[in-house]
Design a protein around this motif. Structure first.
Motif, PDB file in Angstrom:
ATOM      1  N   LYS A 161       0.843  -1.198   0.000  1.00 46.79           N
ATOM      2  CA  LYS A 161       0.000   0.000   0.000  1.00 46.79           C
ATOM      3  C   LYS A 161       0.881   1.252   0.000  1.00 46.79           C
ATOM      4  CE  LYS A 161      -3.092   2.508   3.063  1.00 46.79           C
ATOM      5  NZ  LYS A 161      -3.929   2.459   4.265  1.00 46.79           N
ATOM      6  N   TYR A 162       1.883   1.273   0.866  1.00 51.56           N
ATOM      7  CA  TYR A 162       2.749   2.439   0.977  1.00 51.56           C
ATOM      8  C   TYR A 162       3.689   2.567  -0.216  1.00 51.56           C
ATOM      9  CZ  TYR A 162       0.807   2.585   5.623  1.00 51.56           C
ATOM     10  OH  TYR A 162      -0.077   2.639   6.666  1.00 51.56           O
ATOM     11  N   ARG A 212      -4.604  -2.893  -4.887  1.00 45.94           N
ATOM     12  CA  ARG A 212      -4.025  -3.609  -3.751  1.00 45.94           C
ATOM     13  C   ARG A 212      -3.210  -4.821  -4.173  1.00 45.94           C
ATOM     14  NH1 ARG A 212      -9.466  -3.990  -0.313  1.00 45.94           N
ATOM     15  NH2 ARG A 212     -10.143  -4.362  -2.431  1.00 45.94           N
ATOM     16  N   GLU A 250      -5.284  10.362  -7.837  1.00 45.83           N
ATOM     17  CA  GLU A 250      -5.248  10.299  -6.381  1.00 45.83           C
ATOM     18  C   GLU A 250      -5.140   8.844  -5.958  1.00 45.83           C
ATOM     19  OE1 GLU A 250      -5.055  12.897  -4.392  1.00 45.83           O
ATOM     20  OE2 GLU A 250      -5.238  14.282  -6.079  1.00 45.83           O
ATOM     21  N   THR A 251      -4.485   8.616  -4.825  1.00 47.08           N
ATOM     22  CA  THR A 251      -4.390   7.257  -4.300  1.00 47.08           C
ATOM     23  C   THR A 251      -4.190   7.291  -2.796  1.00 47.08           C
ATOM     24  OG1 THR A 251      -3.343   5.096  -4.531  1.00 47.08           O
ATOM     25  CG2 THR A 251      -1.889   7.005  -4.592  1.00 47.08           C
ATOM     26  N   ASP A 252      -4.650   6.216  -2.167  1.00 45.21           N
ATOM     27  CA  ASP A 252      -4.342   5.965  -0.760  1.00 45.21           C
ATOM     28  C   ASP A 252      -3.438   4.738  -0.665  1.00 45.21           C
ATOM     29  OD1 ASP A 252      -6.029   3.881  -1.390  1.00 45.21           O
ATOM     30  OD2 ASP A 252      -7.502   4.317   0.166  1.00 45.21           O
ATOM     31  N   ASN A 287      -4.260   1.854  -1.820  1.00 43.45           N
ATOM     32  CA  ASN A 287      -5.149   0.717  -2.085  1.00 43.45           C
ATOM     33  C   ASN A 287      -5.957   0.916  -3.360  1.00 43.45           C
ATOM     34  OD1 ASN A 287      -4.535  -0.845   0.230  1.00 43.45           O
ATOM     35  ND2 ASN A 287      -5.826   0.485   1.472  1.00 43.45           N
ATOM     36  N   LYS A 300     -12.637   4.559  -9.715  1.00 46.10           N
ATOM     37  CA  LYS A 300     -11.806   4.015  -8.638  1.00 46.10           C
ATOM     38  C   LYS A 300     -11.302   2.639  -9.055  1.00 46.10           C
ATOM     39  CE  LYS A 300     -12.158   3.571  -3.635  1.00 46.10           C
ATOM     40  NZ  LYS A 300     -13.084   3.703  -2.490  1.00 46.10           N
ATOM     41  N   ALA A 302       1.562   3.955  -3.090  1.00 43.17           N
ATOM     42  CA  ALA A 302       1.303   5.381  -2.848  1.00 43.17           C
ATOM     43  C   ALA A 302       2.564   6.208  -3.115  1.00 43.17           C
ATOM     44  CB  ALA A 302       0.808   5.584  -1.420  1.00 43.17           C
TER      45      ALA A 302
END
Length: 99
Positions: free
Chosen positions: A7-8, A44, A28-30, A32, A40, A11
């Motif tokens: 995930k990190y 992941r 944009e992303t978080d 995941n 969207k 990002a």
């Protein structure tokens, strides 16, 4: 695949690309999910660095439009799903053959 560290990493890749290419400002992303134009995409189960194996993408990312990069990543996620499905089918057939 996946996991908290992925995930990190995902990002961080997107943040790095956005820093080098202002045309990617609307991605944009978080870590995941990747979001572009209200779409969207679940990221992941992919590793962003795998996308950079292709030299055209690697060198072109600094000039790429958000839409194009989003579509490349979307296609990559679909390809991963297909490969996983084919692998599961192959394993199922091998197990049936061994029985």
């Amino acid at each position: 695949m996946g996991g908290v560290s992925n995930k990190y990493i995902n990002a961080a890749y997107v943040a790095s690309w956005k820093e080098k290419n202002p045309k990617l400002h609307d991605l944009e992303t978080d870590g995941n999910f990747l979001i572009y134009n209200n779409e969207k995409l679940d990221i992941r189960n992919i590793y962003m660095q795998d996308i950079l194996i292709n030299p055209n993408i690697f060198y072109g990312i600094i000039n790429m439009e958000s839409k194009d990069l989003f579509n490349i990543i979307k296609l990559h996620t679909c390809a991963i799903k297909i490969k996983e499905k084919e692998l599961m089918e192959k394993v199922r057939r091998i197990k049936e053959y061994e029985s």
